[in-house]
Design a protein around this motif. Structure first.
Motif, short mmCIF file in Angstrom:
data_model
loop_
_atom_site.label_atom_id
_atom_site.label_comp_id
_atom_site.label_asym_id
_atom_site.label_seq_id
_atom_site.Cartn_x
_atom_site.Cartn_y
_atom_site.Cartn_z
N SER A 1 38.87 -63.23 -24.29
CA SER A 1 39.21 -61.89 -23.79
C SER A 1 38.00 -61.40 -23.01
N THR A 2 38.24 -60.88 -21.81
CA THR A 2 37.10 -60.39 -21.03
C THR A 2 36.41 -59.23 -21.74
N GLN B 1 42.98 -65.68 -20.05
CA GLN B 1 42.51 -65.17 -21.34
C GLN B 1 43.37 -65.81 -22.42
N LYS C 1 43.61 -58.74 -25.24
CA LYS C 1 43.91 -57.68 -26.21
C LYS C 1 44.51 -56.47 -25.51
N ARG D 1 46.23 -52.32 -26.26
CA ARG D 1 45.94 -51.16 -27.10
C ARG D 1 46.71 -51.29 -28.42
N LYS E 1 55.46 -50.61 -15.92
CA LYS E 1 54.01 -50.75 -16.12
C LYS E 1 53.45 -51.94 -15.33
#
Ligand code: BTN
Length: 261
Positions: free
Chosen positions: A13-14, A37, A41, A43, A119
């Motif tokens: 994950s960055t 990735q 991740k 929210r 989104k």
């Protein structure tokens, strides 16, 4: 802000990589981006799928206590500054690429970027404390850039820049554009340590403004009209009895009455 960009073919994950660098004293302005990735991740503990070479996955490091004396409870506003920066950068990039009818690129409170009601970008901001002060903040941004479609479970709510325009876009250029916009808006935030200088720009982009929203409060859902934000980035919702309730993003989610927005 001086920036140093670290390009990785693959990482977990960055955000995690940026946090590891922060622990090794990396400077404010360090940016990590990756083609893949393996454990992106989202929210609220969710995972974030990174389409290989189609998503812009980037995270950058800030040291807002060291540099401007920001306090921990002011840090959540940074995520709204990032949302404005991403929306502006996407719009400019579409214009530059020659998209004739640039769609409206809006923000669903607090920080989802929405194109034509779906989104196209999510932002995950994480803060590390040292004692009572902020050690660092990592802002992680995932933009759906060149995807042609999404899995069935999210196809009703997810889109990409490509799907909304028919054009493909250069992810590195978009990263630069986002950092440039952030370099413009972040100092406005830092000068006041609130969103007073950004509120009008944010509200012009706010898809929820003057619309009915459903507030998904764990203590009980309710509805109201979203009026805008206050200087701390809380959503102001007018209830049926006329009272205006400020909503803090850490506690609740907001939806449109009939779907995602
Ligand atoms: C959301 O749930 O809407 C936030 C998604 C944030 C995804 C980005 S992709 C780059 C950075 N690295 C991560 O692991 N997450 C963020």
């Amino acid at each position: 802000m001086d920036k140093e960009i670290i390009f990785l073919p693959i990482t977990d994950s960055t955000n995690e990589e940026a946090k590891r660098l922060a622990q090794k004293d990396a400077k404010e302005g360090t940016v990590v981006t990756a083609d893949v990735q393996t454990a992106g991740k989202g929210r609220k503990g969710r995972s974030w799928h990174t389409g290989e070479k189609t998503t812009l996955a980037m995270s950058f490091l800030l040291r807002p206590y060291e540099n401007v004396g920001l306090l921990p409870d002011q840090a959540s506003m940074i995520t709204l500054v990032a949302a404005v920066s991403v929306a502006k950068a996407i719009e400019k990039m579409m214009k530059k690429t020659g998209v004739k009818e640039v769609p409206e690129i809006l923000i669903k409170w607090p920080n989802d970027i929405v194109i034509n009601g779906k989104k196209a970008c999510g932002i995950l901001t994480e803060m590390q404390l040292k004692g009572c002060d902020i050690d660092y903040v990592v802002v992680g941004i995932g933009v759906n850039v060149n995807q042609n479609g999404f899995p069935e479970d999210i196809e009703d709510i997810a889109t990409s820049m490509r799907m909304e325009t028919g054009f493909s876009f250069d992810r590195d250029e978009l990263l630069d554009g986002i950092m440039n916009e952030f370099g413009h808006f972040y100092p406005l935030f830092c000068s006041k340590k609130d969103l007073s200088l950004l509120k009008d720009t944010y509200e012009e982009l706010l898809i929820n403004k003057n619309r009915e929203v459903k507030v998904l409060d764990p203590k009980g859902e309710y509805q109201g009209i979203a009026l805008g934000i206050d200087h701390e980035g809380q959503l102001l919702v007018k209830l049926a009895d006329g009272n205006i309730r400020p909503i803090y993003a850490g506690e609740v989610s907001v939806r449109g009455l009939y779907g995602y927005v």
